[in-house]
Design a protein around this motif. Structure first.
Motif, short mmCIF file in Angstrom:
data_model
loop_
_atom_site.label_atom_id
_atom_site.label_comp_id
_atom_site.label_asym_id
_atom_site.label_seq_id
_atom_site.Cartn_x
_atom_site.Cartn_y
_atom_site.Cartn_z
N THR A 15 85.67 78.43 53.19
CA THR A 15 86.45 77.29 53.23
C THR A 15 85.86 76.22 52.14
O THR A 15 84.61 75.80 52.12
CB THR A 15 86.46 76.50 54.51
OG1 THR A 15 86.90 77.42 55.40
CG2 THR A 15 87.34 75.21 54.43
N LEU A 16 86.71 75.69 50.93
CA LEU A 16 86.49 74.87 50.28
C LEU A 16 86.44 73.32 50.71
O LEU A 16 87.34 73.34 51.28
CB LEU A 16 87.21 74.94 48.99
CG LEU A 16 87.08 76.24 48.13
CD1 LEU A 16 87.93 76.11 46.95
CD2 LEU A 16 85.79 76.50 47.45
N VAL A 17 85.46 72.73 50.92
CA VAL A 17 85.24 71.54 51.53
C VAL A 17 85.15 70.41 50.31
O VAL A 17 84.29 70.63 49.34
CB VAL A 17 84.23 71.40 52.51
CG1 VAL A 17 84.50 72.32 53.79
CG2 VAL A 17 82.81 71.82 51.86
N ASP A 18 85.57 69.24 50.76
CA ASP A 18 85.47 68.09 49.78
C ASP A 18 84.03 67.47 50.04
O ASP A 18 83.49 66.82 48.79
CB ASP A 18 86.49 66.96 49.95
CG ASP A 18 88.03 67.66 49.59
OD1 ASP A 18 88.02 68.42 48.73
OD2 ASP A 18 89.03 67.12 50.28
N GLU A 19 83.42 67.51 51.27
CA GLU A 19 82.00 66.80 51.28
C GLU A 19 81.28 68.09 52.11
O GLU A 19 81.84 68.76 52.68
CB GLU A 19 82.20 65.54 52.11
CG GLU A 19 83.15 64.46 51.57
CD GLU A 19 82.58 63.88 50.38
OE1 GLU A 19 81.00 64.03 50.14
OE2 GLU A 19 83.01 63.12 49.56
N PRO A 20 79.84 67.97 51.79
CA PRO A 20 79.31 68.94 52.51
C PRO A 20 79.40 69.04 53.93
O PRO A 20 79.45 67.91 54.55
CB PRO A 20 77.62 68.39 52.34
CG PRO A 20 77.76 67.49 50.94
CD PRO A 20 78.95 67.11 50.99
N ALA A 21 79.68 70.06 54.60
CA ALA A 21 80.16 70.38 56.07
C ALA A 21 78.96 70.66 56.88
O ALA A 21 77.90 71.49 56.33
CB ALA A 21 81.05 71.10 56.09
N PRO A 22 78.71 70.24 58.11
CA PRO A 22 77.75 70.65 59.03
C PRO A 22 77.70 72.08 59.20
O PRO A 22 79.00 72.72 59.31
CB PRO A 22 77.90 69.75 60.38
CG PRO A 22 79.04 68.62 59.97
CD PRO A 22 79.66 69.12 58.68
#
Length: 377
Positions: free
Chosen positions: A123-130
């Motif tokens: 999954t490409l995320v806009d902010e670093p994900a937990p």
């Protein structure tokens, strides 16, 4: 309910994308924070890397090895000293199909982007994900590494790389070249890497020079710059035509003091240029980064079934293994750079004599070639 991930990867370069694809193939849920992933630098990115057999196998496993026009095998490597010293490595003499492959960075990045688009567990995320484990591979100026207060021991070489692409009239015959130069107290290393496949005359050039030389080279016209390149090669490769803009960056040897740990938001490890930097002299920069990826993938895949991906024992084993490899490979490259940059005439004479003696010694040259290819046997 918010999405949870097994692995969070910060950085969308070659190391980060390769890691994401391999870990997703092992059924791990990956969050990839890659702000520059869709940046199109075709025609503007002049980088090329000399990748070894291990790196090729890693990329082959995810079907991301570029086509033959973007991955040119090096059949011979010729190193030219500044006082007549010379050494030559030949793939056939080493019993290998190629000493390494010169890979076009934009082409490789395009293959990785395409593969990520087909992997549903990334999954490409806009902010670093937990995530259970975060892999930090944001590059040498990593923001996350700084936020973690990890010391990055840096030793500048007082040199800059000037990189571009050129074309010669005659084909390169899949031979790579390196020229060492001395002028007063200034030393320079000009690397010519064959590009574009078997019959091409295209080269990726990386010229390591002092700050003064860098400014002078960037101020030259395209024709003047090509004339300087021809002078470095003593006309051996013929006249050149410039194919791309000149790009430049500072060169340094650097290593993070810690490569793994735990923060308030979870466990983390460093990989790629966020963990280490080396001089381009030995062509091992990306190989070291992909070596990090290989080691981390193996540690996660072969961990005890009851251990989480964030288990400290798993992460410390990764850190120990990669620090040891960096000490060997990075240390050798650093020693060579300092040897070739030494300004004393006696040292220069001894170095060039040593190159010629090494070239005449079958055993010693074979050992050195194995180190350069980062293989054993």
């Amino acid at each position: 309910m918010s999405q949870t991930y097994d692995i969070g990867i910060r950085g969308g370069g070659i190391v980060g994308c390769t890691l994401a694809l391999h870990l997703a193939a092992k059924r791990l849920r990956v969050a990839l924070h890659a702000p520059t992933l869709h940046r199109d630098e075709q025609g503007g990115d002049v980088r090329a890397y000399a990748l070894n057999q291990s790196s090729r196998q890693l990329l082959d496993a995810i079907r991301c090895w570029p086509g033959e026009l973007a991955a040119t095998p090096v059949l011979r490597m010729q190193v030219h000293g500044d006082q007549g010293g010379a050494i030559q490595f030949d793939a056939a003499m080493q019993g290998v199909p190629a000493l390494n492959w010169i890979v076009d960075v934009p082409a490789l990045e395009a293959k990785l982007r395409e593969a990520i688009g087909y992997q549903p567990l990334i999954t490409l995320v806009d902010e670093p994900a937990p995530a259970e484990l975060t892999v930090v591979c944001e590059g040498r100026a990593s923001q996350t590494r700084a936020e973690l207060s990890v010391e990055f021991d840096t030793h500048p070489y007082q040199q800059y790389a000037v990189a571009t692409r050129v074309r010669s009239v005659t084909p390169h015959q899949r031979i790579a070249h390196q020229w060492f130069q001395h002028s007063g107290n200034d030393s320079a290393i000009a690397g010519f890497l064959p590009m574009g496949g078997r019959d091409s005359g295209d080269w990726a050039v990386v010229w390591s020079v002092s700050a003064t030389q860098q400014q002078q080279l960037l101020a030259l016209s395209d024709d003047e710059f090509c004339q300087q390149l021809a002078a470095v090669t003593e006309g051996e490769l013929g006249p050149f035509t410039l194919l791309a803009p000149r790009q430049t960056w500072m060169l340094q040897h650097a290593c993070a003091q810690r490569w793994s740990g735990r923060a308030a938001w979870g466990s983390w490890v460093l990989a790629g240029d966020a963990a280490h930097n080396v001089h381009p002299l030995a062509g091992q920069g990306l190989n070291l980064g992909l070596g990090d990826a290989t080691e981390l993938i193996a540690r996660i895949a072969h961990r005890d079934y009851w251990r989480a991906v964030s288990d400290p024992k798993v992460l410390r084993a990764y850190e120990r293994a990669r620090k040891a490899d960096f000490a060997l490979v990075g240390g050798t490259g650093d020693a060579l750079q300092r040897l070739f940059a030494h300004p004393h005439t006696a040292v220069q004479q001894l170095r060039n004599r040593g190159m010629s003696l090494m070239n005449a010694s079958g055993f010693a040259k074979h050992w050195l070639a194995q180190q350069a290819m980062h293989t054993h046997g």
